[in-house]
Structures are given as structure tokens and as C-alpha cells.
Design an enzyme around this catalytic site. Structure first.
Site: not given
Length: 216
Positions: A121, A124-126
Site C-alpha cells: 500500500c 498508508c497501510s491498506c
């Protein structure tokens, strides 16, 4: 969206275990952390939600783990019809097995001898948390998020995955609207293994693409 990449080779400062270094998380609270605390306390004060309900949701999320995804992968290895459904609609196939992943739009991508898939991602941190649980810390680092796209072959080597030049690497960028899971290649010599035994061969990293399924 996926990207195809040629070979790149640079040292990129991962730890000996193949994971990016990360500074201790003991600094001041960020704006968003302060905002979360303020909103949570306000909702409790207004009796819109209780501390017990918050705890229950946290415990439900903590109960989700890569073992759930491993069970889905093992079923896909054993059942060709389920594998077809999984590749067509990974979310529906996961729900079919009893995993409550909510409205998550989950897309499965299959590793073969010709193609290796890597998930990242970049913003961000999907991550498919509703199936696999919380992402590893290194997945959220800026170093991994940038270098997985820029030089995926080098990053994979540092995770211990050394692919032949003939294998194409596809990097899939997760977003808030869609998350990916890798269907790793089934190891050779596992024809007589049960579904549960096969699930034990599937690591979290294999479903991100930074690892391979374990050999028995």
C-alpha cells in the site's frame, strides 16, 4: 493497480531478518492519535458507545490472524472449483468458508512459475485486516512502501525470495476500496497432505508475496 517491473539491484538497509528497521514508537502522540482519543472519550461520555463495546471490537480484530487466510489458501489448493471462485471473487469465497470480512473488496492474485505477485500500500497501510488480522509493522514503513514499487526484485531477495529472471513480478497497490491477497504456488510433494496440513505451510508473508509457501 498492478505494475510489472524489470530487475533492480540495490542494497536497501533491511535488518538481517529481511524486515525494514523501525524506530521505537515512544514519541509524542500524533494529531490523529489525540483526535481518536478525544472522539472515543466523547462517544463514551454521550453514551453512544460503551468501553465494553470498544473492547469487544478490539478483541474481535485481534482474533483475526493469518491462519484464516491460510485456511482459504489450503481450500483453494485442494478444491479446483473453490479456487476458481476464490480467484473470481476472493471476498465471497472467504465468506463461504465462514469468515466474516464485512464489505471488504478482496482480490486474489495467483503466483505461478511465470508470475510472482507482491502486495503493498503505497499511501498508508491498506491490508486485508478483516481476513488476515493486523499487518506486520514493516508493511507500514515508508521504506517498504516505496521500495516494493521501485525495486521489488531486490526487496524480495532481502526477504529471502530469489526469483529467476524469467519470472515476472507484479506489484499490486492496495487502496481503501480494494485489498489483495496472494494465492501462493502449492509446494511440490504435497499431494497426499490434508487441507489442515496444507494450511500449516501458508505463512502471512506468502499471502503478501514477500515469502513462499513452506515446503513440507
Amino acid at each position: 493497480m498492478p505494475h510489472d517491473h524489470p530487475d533492480h539491484a540495490h542494497d536497501h538497509g533491511l535488518s538481517p531478518s529481511g524486515h525494514p528497521y523501525r524506530a521505537d514508537n515512544d514519541g509524542p502522540l500524533t494529531y490523529w492519535q489525540r483526535m481518536e482519543i478525544a472522539v472515543r472519550e466523547l462517544l463514551i461520555e454521550k453514551a453512544k458507545i460503551t468501553p465494553a463495546e470498544i473492547t469487544a471490537q478490539i478483541e474481535a480484530m485481534d482474533a483475526r490472524s493469518p491462519a484464516n487466510g491460510a485456511a482459504v489458501v489450503a481450500r483453494a489448493w485442494c478444491d479446483p472449483a473453490f479456487k476458481a471462485r476464490f480467484l473470481a471473487d476472493a471476498g465471497a469465497a472467504s465468506r463461504e468458508m465462514g469468515f466474516d470480512i464485512g464489505p471488504l473488496n478482496l482480490i486474489a492474485v495467483e503466483n505461478t512459475e511465470a508470475v510472482h505477485n507482491l502486495i503493498v500500500c503505497t499511501l498508508c497501510s491498506c491490508y486485508p485486516r478483516n481476513l488476515l488480522g493486523l499487518p506486520p509493522d514493516w508493511y507500514k514503513t515508508r521504506q517498504y512502501r516505496s521500495r516494493a514499487v521501485r525495486e521489488p526484485r531486490a526487496v524480495l531477495r532481502e526477504f529471502g525470495v530469489d526469483l529467476p529472471d524469467s519470472t515476472r513480478i507484479r506489484v499490486h497497490d492496495s487502496t481503501a476500496d480494494m485489498r489483495y491477497i496472494v494465492l501462493p504456488a502449492r509446494p511440490a510433494g504435497t499431494d497426499k497432505m490434508t487441507e489442515a496440513e496444507l494450511a500449516s505451510l501458508v505463512s502471512r508473508d506468502a499471502m503478501i508475496g514477500t515469502g513462499l509457501a513452506r515446503t513440507p
